[in-house]
Write an enzyme that holds these catalytic residues in place. Sequence first.
Site, PDB file in Angstrom:
ATOM      1  N   HIS A 206      18.746  54.302  46.579  1.00 49.95           N
ATOM      2  CA  HIS A 206      17.476  53.861  45.994  1.00 49.95           C
ATOM      3  C   HIS A 206      16.950  54.784  44.912  1.00 49.95           C
ATOM      4  O   HIS A 206      15.956  54.471  44.267  1.00 49.95           O
ATOM      5  CB  HIS A 206      16.408  53.688  47.073  1.00 49.95           C
ATOM      6  CG  HIS A 206      15.886  54.999  47.618  1.00 49.95           C
ATOM      7  ND1 HIS A 206      16.594  55.744  48.513  1.00 49.95           N
ATOM      8  CD2 HIS A 206      14.749  55.683  47.363  1.00 49.95           C
ATOM      9  CE1 HIS A 206      15.902  56.835  48.804  1.00 49.95           C
ATOM     10  NE2 HIS A 206      14.780  56.831  48.115  1.00 49.95           N
TER      11      HIS A 206
HETATM   12  C1  UD1 Z   1       9.415  56.217  47.423  1.00 46.32           C
HETATM   13  C2  UD1 Z   1       9.370  57.743  47.248  1.00 46.32           C
HETATM   14  C3  UD1 Z   1      10.746  58.331  47.534  1.00 46.32           C
HETATM   15  C4  UD1 Z   1      11.274  57.885  48.875  1.00 46.32           C
HETATM   16  C5  UD1 Z   1      11.258  56.366  48.932  1.00 46.32           C
HETATM   17  C6  UD1 Z   1      11.775  55.809  50.228  1.00 46.32           C
HETATM   18  C7  UD1 Z   1       7.819  58.582  45.529  1.00 46.32           C
HETATM   19  C8  UD1 Z   1       7.731  59.196  44.188  1.00 46.32           C
HETATM   20  N1  UD1 Z   1       9.019  58.113  45.878  1.00 46.32           N
HETATM   21  O1  UD1 Z   1      10.299  55.713  46.427  1.00 46.32           O
HETATM   22  O2  UD1 Z   1      10.638  59.734  47.531  1.00 46.32           O
HETATM   23  O3  UD1 Z   1      12.572  58.353  49.051  1.00 46.32           O
HETATM   24  O4  UD1 Z   1       9.904  55.933  48.720  1.00 46.32           O
HETATM   25  O5  UD1 Z   1      11.779  54.432  50.207  1.00 46.32           O
HETATM   26  O6  UD1 Z   1       6.827  58.545  46.226  1.00 46.32           O
HETATM   27  N2  UD1 Z   1       8.581  47.968  47.055  1.00 46.32           N
HETATM   28  C9  UD1 Z   1       8.503  46.838  47.804  1.00 46.32           C
HETATM   29  N3  UD1 Z   1       7.920  46.921  49.011  1.00 46.32           N
HETATM   30  C10 UD1 Z   1       7.409  48.064  49.516  1.00 46.32           C
HETATM   31  C11 UD1 Z   1       7.486  49.223  48.735  1.00 46.32           C
HETATM   32  C12 UD1 Z   1       8.077  49.162  47.511  1.00 46.32           C
HETATM   33  O7  UD1 Z   1       8.945  45.763  47.399  1.00 46.32           O
HETATM   34  O8  UD1 Z   1       6.901  48.070  50.651  1.00 46.32           O
HETATM   35  C13 UD1 Z   1       9.257  47.894  45.740  1.00 46.32           C
HETATM   36  C14 UD1 Z   1       8.296  47.716  44.611  1.00 46.32           C
HETATM   37  O9  UD1 Z   1       8.887  46.883  43.682  1.00 46.32           O
HETATM   38  C15 UD1 Z   1       8.177  49.099  44.036  1.00 46.32           C
HETATM   39  C16 UD1 Z   1       9.572  49.671  44.305  1.00 46.32           C
HETATM   40  O10 UD1 Z   1       9.977  49.072  45.528  1.00 46.32           O
HETATM   41  O11 UD1 Z   1       7.824  49.083  42.703  1.00 46.32           O
HETATM   42  C17 UD1 Z   1       9.585  51.155  44.435  1.00 46.32           C
HETATM   43  O12 UD1 Z   1       8.628  51.590  45.419  1.00 46.32           O
HETATM   44  P1  UD1 Z   1       7.873  53.020  45.245  1.00 46.32           P
HETATM   45  O13 UD1 Z   1       6.998  53.269  46.395  1.00 46.32           O
HETATM   46  O14 UD1 Z   1       7.292  53.111  43.873  1.00 46.32           O
HETATM   47  O15 UD1 Z   1       9.050  54.063  45.227  1.00 46.32           O
HETATM   48  P2  UD1 Z   1      10.371  54.171  46.093  1.00 46.32           P
HETATM   49  O16 UD1 Z   1      11.503  53.960  45.163  1.00 46.32           O
HETATM   50  O17 UD1 Z   1      10.315  53.352  47.345  1.00 46.32           O
END
Ligand code: UD1
Length: 367
Positions: A206
């Site tokens: 990821h």
């Molecule tokens: C975040 C953390 C990362 C961790 C990861 C675990 C930061 C900077 N990054 O990254 O350190 O390893 O979580 O998962 O805080 N999304 C969904 N549903 C959700 C959450 C996210 O669909 O419940 C999608 C959204 O499109 C979002 C993307 O995933 O834009 C990324 O989510 P985000 O929380 O921005 O960062 P992660 O890549 O999950």
Amino acid sequence: MTGPVILVVGARPNFMKIAPIHAELKRRGVSQILLHTGQHYDENMSKVFFDDLGMPQPDIYLGIGSGTHATQTAKVMVEFEQVCNEHKPSMVVVVGDVNSTVACTMVCAKEWIPCAHVEAGLRSFDREMPEEINRLVTDAIADLLLTPSPDGDENLRKEGVSEERIKFVGNIMIDSLLNNLERAKSSTIHTDLKIKKGSYGVLTLHRPSNVDDKEAFMRILDALEEIGEKIPLVFPLHPRTRARAEQFELMGRLEAIPNIVLTGPAGYLDFVALMAESKLVLTDSGGLQEETTALGIPCLTLRENTERPITVTEGTNTIVGNSTQTILDAANEILLHGGKAGRIPELWDGHTAGRIADIIEHVISED
Ligand code: UD1
């Protein structure tokens, strides 16, 4: 009167770190508030972990959701400041390195609320990783830096942190792992996915450096196509990874990897069950490097560096980056010779929550 201790969670890797601390404070009768920022909000990225870990639903939910780093961090700060003004916590506990971690720590620093950072001191020395920025800022301003391994203490000392702020408490993730290993054995995930225990690999990806970069993503796919010929691979897809695969039109290639089992994000117990019975794990996660070391399962980390070097020097982890041949060579080595056996690092003993609770009780008794 002493205010409550606020425990902060935001994203998936936070839940298994807070659960044992919450349980231990509850056992000791310490007044606490479980606060979820809502950085992760999908049922399978959030709720399932509360259920699996036996954690109550959050007392406060901020509902922040997705957004750019600035948006997410700023929204958490605005909301968390209000919570602090209302509830007057005697202390705040943050974990890990996600945007919610740094946002709440910044609020504490400005409101003069004692803040403890659990999993302090880890450094990848790679400032292209958003988490590295979060770690540096959080550790610069949190009052207490609770480290999982002695390399964390060393990093903090080199940054000029005074000794009284640093406490080596051990690895809190391993408390959750050991507490739940027995329950994970009753998971039906192997039957559900039709895979045979002991004869498959687990894959998670990821990191932006792997999945937001099409070339890097394709190099990894090249390797997976060959590994899949030798061993079935179970790949629970993170929402970010699915979104990028769709955007880059790589879903077809992903689905065509020989013997691949694609699923949505797995719950905690199912995922522990998957790891524990696997032959190898390929990942770019931080936590999985630690969990595989604790379980004695060989791990290949598809990154150029790690903030968890003890998993390499003492554990089962090997850093392989994302070039096709390096991944393939390392995977073949494990399939042929079994991979690194490793040993369990000091204080990864399942009793870290107790050491953290001692420190919390000491701080709030001075309030
Ligand atoms: C975040 C953390 C990362 C961790 C990861 C675990 C930061 C900077 N990054 O990254 O350190 O390893 O979580 O998962 O805080 N999304 C969904 N549903 C959700 C959450 C996210 O669909 O419940 C999608 C959204 O499109 C979002 C993307 O995933 O834009 C990324 O989510 P985000 O929380 O921005 O960062 P992660 O890549 O999950």
